[in-house]
Design a protein around this motif. Structure first.
Motif, PDB file in Angstrom:
ATOM      1  N   UNK A  95     -10.559  74.369   8.753  1.00 28.41           N
ATOM      2  CA  UNK A  95      -9.641  73.937   9.604  1.00 28.41           C
ATOM      3  C   UNK A  95      -8.472  73.901   9.201  1.00 28.41           C
ATOM      4  N   UNK A  96      -7.350  73.979  10.152  1.00 29.88           N
ATOM      5  CA  UNK A  96      -6.028  73.889   9.691  1.00 29.88           C
ATOM      6  C   UNK A  96      -5.824  72.329   9.649  1.00 29.88           C
ATOM      7  N   UNK A  97      -4.963  71.869   8.709  1.00 25.91           N
ATOM      8  CA  UNK A  97      -5.219  70.495   8.549  1.00 25.91           C
ATOM      9  C   UNK A  97      -3.504  70.174   8.356  1.00 25.91           C
ATOM     10  N   UNK A  98      -3.133  68.820   8.835  1.00 25.88           N
ATOM     11  CA  UNK A  98      -1.762  68.602   8.766  1.00 25.88           C
ATOM     12  C   UNK A  98      -1.259  68.004   7.636  1.00 25.88           C
ATOM     13  N   UNK A  99      -0.120  68.751   7.086  1.00 25.72           N
ATOM     14  CA  UNK A  99       0.317  68.527   5.658  1.00 25.72           C
ATOM     15  C   UNK A  99       1.895  67.720   5.652  1.00 25.72           C
ATOM     16  N   UNK A 100       2.297  67.669   6.704  1.00 25.53           N
ATOM     17  CA  UNK A 100       3.777  67.091   6.779  1.00 25.53           C
ATOM     18  C   UNK A 100       4.755  67.679   7.913  1.00 25.53           C
ATOM     19  N   UNK A 101       6.065  67.502   8.119  1.00 29.28           N
ATOM     20  CA  UNK A 101       6.716  67.813   8.875  1.00 29.28           C
ATOM     21  C   UNK A 101       7.991  68.502   8.406  1.00 29.28           C
ATOM     22  N   UNK A 102       8.823  69.208   9.353  1.00 28.85           N
ATOM     23  CA  UNK A 102      10.023  69.658   8.699  1.00 28.85           C
ATOM     24  C   UNK A 102      11.163  70.028  10.000  1.00 28.85           C
ATOM     25  N   UNK A 103      12.260  70.320   9.561  1.00 27.36           N
ATOM     26  CA  UNK A 103      13.262  70.585  10.746  1.00 27.36           C
ATOM     27  C   UNK A 103      13.424  71.923  10.683  1.00 27.36           C
ATOM     28  N   UNK A 104      13.416  72.510  11.973  1.00 31.99           N
ATOM     29  CA  UNK A 104      13.812  74.090  12.020  1.00 31.99           C
ATOM     30  C   UNK A 104      14.400  74.202  13.317  1.00 31.99           C
ATOM     31  N   UNK A 105      15.338  75.200  13.683  1.00 33.03           N
ATOM     32  CA  UNK A 105      15.941  75.727  14.764  1.00 33.03           C
ATOM     33  C   UNK A 105      14.667  76.270  15.870  1.00 33.03           C
ATOM     34  N   UNK A 106      13.938  76.905  15.590  1.00 29.25           N
ATOM     35  CA  UNK A 106      12.784  77.259  16.390  1.00 29.25           C
ATOM     36  C   UNK A 106      11.546  77.721  15.795  1.00 29.25           C
ATOM     37  N   UNK A 107      10.526  77.979  16.598  1.00 28.45           N
ATOM     38  CA  UNK A 107       9.193  78.114  16.004  1.00 28.45           C
ATOM     39  C   UNK A 107       9.006  78.895  14.935  1.00 28.45           C
ATOM     40  N   UNK A 108       9.730  80.174  14.956  1.00 27.16           N
ATOM     41  CA  UNK A 108       9.666  81.097  13.845  1.00 27.16           C
ATOM     42  C   UNK A 108      10.474  80.741  12.590  1.00 27.16           C
ATOM     43  N   UNK A 109      11.426  80.120  12.692  1.00 27.80           N
ATOM     44  CA  UNK A 109      12.067  79.363  11.274  1.00 27.80           C
ATOM     45  C   UNK A 109      11.098  78.301  10.777  1.00 27.80           C
ATOM     46  N   UNK A 110      10.555  77.505  11.762  1.00 30.78           N
ATOM     47  CA  UNK A 110       9.613  76.615  11.347  1.00 30.78           C
ATOM     48  C   UNK A 110       8.418  77.159  10.345  1.00 30.78           C
ATOM     49  N   UNK A 111       8.014  78.219  10.777  1.00 30.78           N
ATOM     50  CA  UNK A 111       6.793  78.999  10.041  1.00 30.78           C
ATOM     51  C   UNK A 111       7.416  79.276   8.620  1.00 30.78           C
ATOM     52  N   UNK A 112       8.599  80.186   8.786  1.00 24.89           N
ATOM     53  CA  UNK A 112       9.351  80.398   7.432  1.00 24.89           C
ATOM     54  C   UNK A 112       9.456  79.207   6.416  1.00 24.89           C
ATOM     55  N   UNK A 113       9.943  78.307   7.043  1.00 22.09           N
ATOM     56  CA  UNK A 113      10.473  77.231   6.104  1.00 22.09           C
ATOM     57  C   UNK A 113       9.253  76.303   5.919  1.00 22.09           C
ATOM     58  N   UNK A 114       8.155  76.586   6.554  1.00 24.19           N
ATOM     59  CA  UNK A 114       6.584  75.701   6.080  1.00 24.19           C
ATOM     60  C   UNK A 114       6.099  76.656   5.020  1.00 24.19           C
ATOM     61  N   UNK A 115       6.215  77.980   5.111  1.00 21.80           N
ATOM     62  CA  UNK A 115       5.931  78.766   3.986  1.00 21.80           C
ATOM     63  C   UNK A 115       6.679  78.364   2.618  1.00 21.80           C
ATOM     64  N   UNK A 116       7.881  78.069   2.612  1.00 24.45           N
ATOM     65  CA  UNK A 116       8.407  77.683   1.430  1.00 24.45           C
ATOM     66  C   UNK A 116       8.463  76.427   1.112  1.00 24.45           C
ATOM     67  N   UNK A 117       8.331  75.594   2.043  1.00 25.00           N
ATOM     68  CA  UNK A 117       8.018  73.893   1.718  1.00 25.00           C
ATOM     69  C   UNK A 117       6.525  73.608   1.418  1.00 25.00           C
ATOM     70  N   UNK A 118       5.680  74.060   1.930  1.00 26.82           N
ATOM     71  CA  UNK A 118       4.097  73.709   2.010  1.00 26.82           C
ATOM     72  C   UNK A 118       3.261  74.499   1.139  1.00 26.82           C
ATOM     73  N   UNK A 119       3.668  76.052   1.016  1.00 24.20           N
ATOM     74  CA  UNK A 119       2.555  76.974   0.359  1.00 24.20           C
ATOM     75  C   UNK A 119       3.396  77.665  -0.737  1.00 24.20           C
TER      76      UNK A 119
END
Lengths: 96, 322
Positions: free
Chosen positions: A21-45
């Motif tokens: 399953x997808x699992x909650x790992x935390x949160x972050x700030x981003x201007x939009x969904x696309x940036x949220x995915x890019x930031x999540x890539x850098x912060x959490x993976x």
């Protein structure tokens, strides 16, 4: 909220490998969904922790309230007959 | 319905903590517990972010490509750690912008160690070995902190931190086994970073005003002096292996207790650096403020771009409906 116009907060969910399953790992700030995915890539993976990312803006999550958790989960407490161990079978019966 | 009194709520809360239950963001908690956590977690986050500065100083001058990619990855990790921690602080109702403002105004503290300069390449080795070593010592018990989001963030941080310490020790080892000049450089770095590393554990137990309450709430699991002792016990033999001398004439191994005894820490220096008068305090804050101010137009532009795309998408959808 302050008037500084923060980038909105996003909740990040990661699938660590296919089949899980997808699992909650935390949160972050981003201007939009696309940036949220890019930031999540850098912060959490940074170390191959994921094969898939979900992002949801935090304000759209509805959570149950801890104050009501008793009344919410109470109905399950007295229903032991939902568990396999409730039923008595002789030991001779196999594979059940 | 009866509303439980403040007193009962606090007792129930303490009972949950005593039973090793984790406290989650929406659970009731004493206001002071919340404030203590916001202070500690945001200080911790600030330390990760400011901690990028002394090391970033050597990225362009790393002696090989191998060292350079490792250092970049380490500094990037520190940024990530800062973000995990800001995220944890935000679950307690703190606003990111307010936290950053408090750092930039000097109101919030960060680890005093990052107010020392990185004068030579060996300092990068010493920081990884000693500073990250001390940080790990502090952070491992925090993985069992009573506040869920902080504990979970620390689990991720600790997983990543051990690479930092190993890369630091490897740098020290290479220098210690190198030329006379390189060995001297390693010794000089140890001389300068040893005492500030011991100070990282915070004031001595008798002077630590937050320790007792934080231990009761299971935010902290060990006292400052306990962790400091553990760090000295682990690090002294590592220095010996390097063939380097720890700059403390009083450092001796006590056969009876099985612990190292160490000399008096210069607390006057500690308080001076904490209160803003260390070698690099002003420089660090200036660099932080500059980065934040110069990034402002980027943050605004990204927001404007996102708004525009949202509007365009909404308009397109409306047209389809029509």
């Amino acid at each position: 909220m302050s008037d500084k116009k923060n980038w909105p907060l996003w909740e990040i969910f990661i699938r660590s490998k296919n089949g899980l399953n997808h699992k909650h790992v935390g949160s972050l700030h981003a201007a939009d969904a696309e940036m949220a995915i890019e930031n999540a890539r850098d912060v959490y993976t940074r170390r191959n922790e994921g094969v898939s990312i979900w992002v949801v803006e935090s304000q759209y999550i509805t959570a149950s309230s801890p104050n009501q958790s008793e009344s919410l989960f109470d109905p399950a407490n007295d229903k032991v007959y939902r568990h396999p161990t409730f039923y008595n079978l002789p030991d001779e019966v196999k594979n059940i | 319905m009866d509303t439980p009194s403040q007193h009962t709520l606090e007792e129930q809360f303490q009972a949950r903590v005593d039973a090793e239950e984790k406290i989650e963001p929406k659970d009731w908690m004493p206001e002071k517990y919340r404030r203590t956590l916001v202070r500690q977690i945001s200080q911790h986050a600030h330390s990760e972010i400011v901690g990028m500065l002394p090391e970033g100083n050597w990225i362009t001058r790393a002696p090989s490509l191998r060292r350079k990619v490792a250092l970049i990855a380490k500094v990037q990790d520190e940024a990530g750690h800062g973000l995990y921690l800001y995220g944890a602080a935000e679950t307690l109702g703190a606003e990111r912008d307010d936290l950053i403002d408090e750092l930039h105004s000097g109101e919030a503290k960060y680890s005093s160690i990052f107010n020392y300069p990185t004068l030579s390449w060996a300092d990068i080795g010493a920081i990884g070995w000693l500073v990250d070593g001390a940080a790990i010592m502090n952070q491992v018990p925090l993985c069992r902190c009573s506040y869920g989001p902080y504990a979970r963030a620390m689990v991720r941080v600790c997983k990543e931190e051990s690479f930092h310490q190993r890369q630091g020790y490897e740098i020290m080892l290479t220098l210690a086994r190198g030329t006379e000049a390189q060995k001297k450089m390693a010794q000089d770095a140890l001389n300068r970073w040893w005492w500030p590393s011991l100070m990282m554990f915070g004031p001595s137990d008798k002077d630590s005003k937050h320790t007792a309450q934080s231990m009761k709430w299971k935010i902290k699991r060990f006292t400052n002096d306990e962790l400091r002792q553990r760090f000295v016990d682990i690090t002294a033999p590592q220095a010996e292996f390097l063939g380097l001398i720890i700059p403390d004439e009083d450092l001796t191994f006590n056969e009876e207790t099985g612990h190292y005894e160490y000399g008096e820490i210069n607390w006057a220096e500690f308080w001076q650096v904490v209160s803003g008068d260390g070698p690099c305090n002003r420089q660090r804050l200036k660099a932080r403020r500059k980065a934040h101010e110069e990034g402002e137009w980027v943050r605004k532009a990204a927001m404007a771009h996102a708004d525009k795309r949202r509007q365009r998408k909404a308009a397109a959808q409306q047209q389809q409906v029509a």
